[in-house]
Design a protein around this motif. Sequence first.
Motif: not given
Length: 297
Positions: A89, A281, A151, A288, A121, A119
Amino acid sequence: MTFDFKKMGKLGLMILTYSVRIALAGLIIWWCIGKVDEWKNFQVFREWNDHYGFEGCGTYEEPYLISTADDLIKFAEAVNNGDYFASTYFRQTDDIDLASCDNFVPIGTFESGYMFCGIYDGGGHRIYNLNINANQLDEKFVGLFGKLGGVVMNLGIESGRISGDYVGSFAAADGSSDAMIINCYNRANLYSIVRCGGIADNFTSGRILGCANYGHIAGIYTGQIVAYDCSIISGCCNLQGAQDDFVPLDTFTGKLYDCFIGTDDITELNRFIDDYQDFIIYPDDPPIDVIPWQAEQ
C-alpha cells in the motif's frame, strides 16, 4: 569371502543416516526455491524503503507515504527497476506539483513488462503539471502509469501535457485482471499519434470505476474513458458528446453502465461513490476507502 555383520550394520546405519540427511537437504532446498521470490521481495521492500527514506511500512494500516514530487519520482524509479510491490500500500498525503520535472517517467513500462501491482491511494489529492513526452523517453505507451497491474484510486491529475503513440492519463495499459482505476479524474491535455484515452488507452482486463476525463484528447483513435478496450467501465462521466464517445465501439468488448454526460463539476463523481465502498482488494484487509470529492476553492 566373509562378512562382518556387525560392521555391515554400522555401515548400513551410516548410509541410512546420510540418506536421510541428503533427503532433508533436498526438501529444504526445494522449499527455499519456492520462497526465493518472497524473500527477494521482502529484501527489496526493506532496502527500497531504507534507501529512499519513506515513512510507513507498506501495509494497509501503515502504507508507504508519498508526499513530494521527489517521492513520486523515486517511486517510479523503484517500479521501473523491477519492484512490483505486489500487495503493498502507498498513500499520497498532499497535492504534488511536478513543475520542476520537465519530463516525468511513467510508473512502469509496457515494453519492459515492469508494472506496479500494489495499491496507490491518492487520498483525495491532486497531481499538477504532469508533463510526459514519449519522444524523449523512447517509450510508446505513456501515462502516469505506463503499465498498471494494481490499483490507483482517489487521485486527480489537475494539469499537464502527455504525448506519445499510445496515451492514457492514468494508465497506458493494464497488466492483469486486478488492475483498477477508481474514483479518479484527469484535466491534463493528451495527444497521441495512434490512440488516446482520457483515463486509459488499452485496459482490456482491468476495470475503471467512477472516473472522469475533463482534459483535451487527440489521436486517430480516441475515447473519453478508454481508447481501445476495458473489462468494465461503471459510473464514469463524459463532459460532452454522447455515450458513444466514452469508448470506441469497434474495439470495445467490455461492459459499460451507469455512465453519464456531466459537467466539469468534480463533485458529480460522488453520485456513485457508495457503490465502490464495498470493494475488498485483499481478503485479509477491510474494504477500500473511497473519498468523496470537493470542488477546489
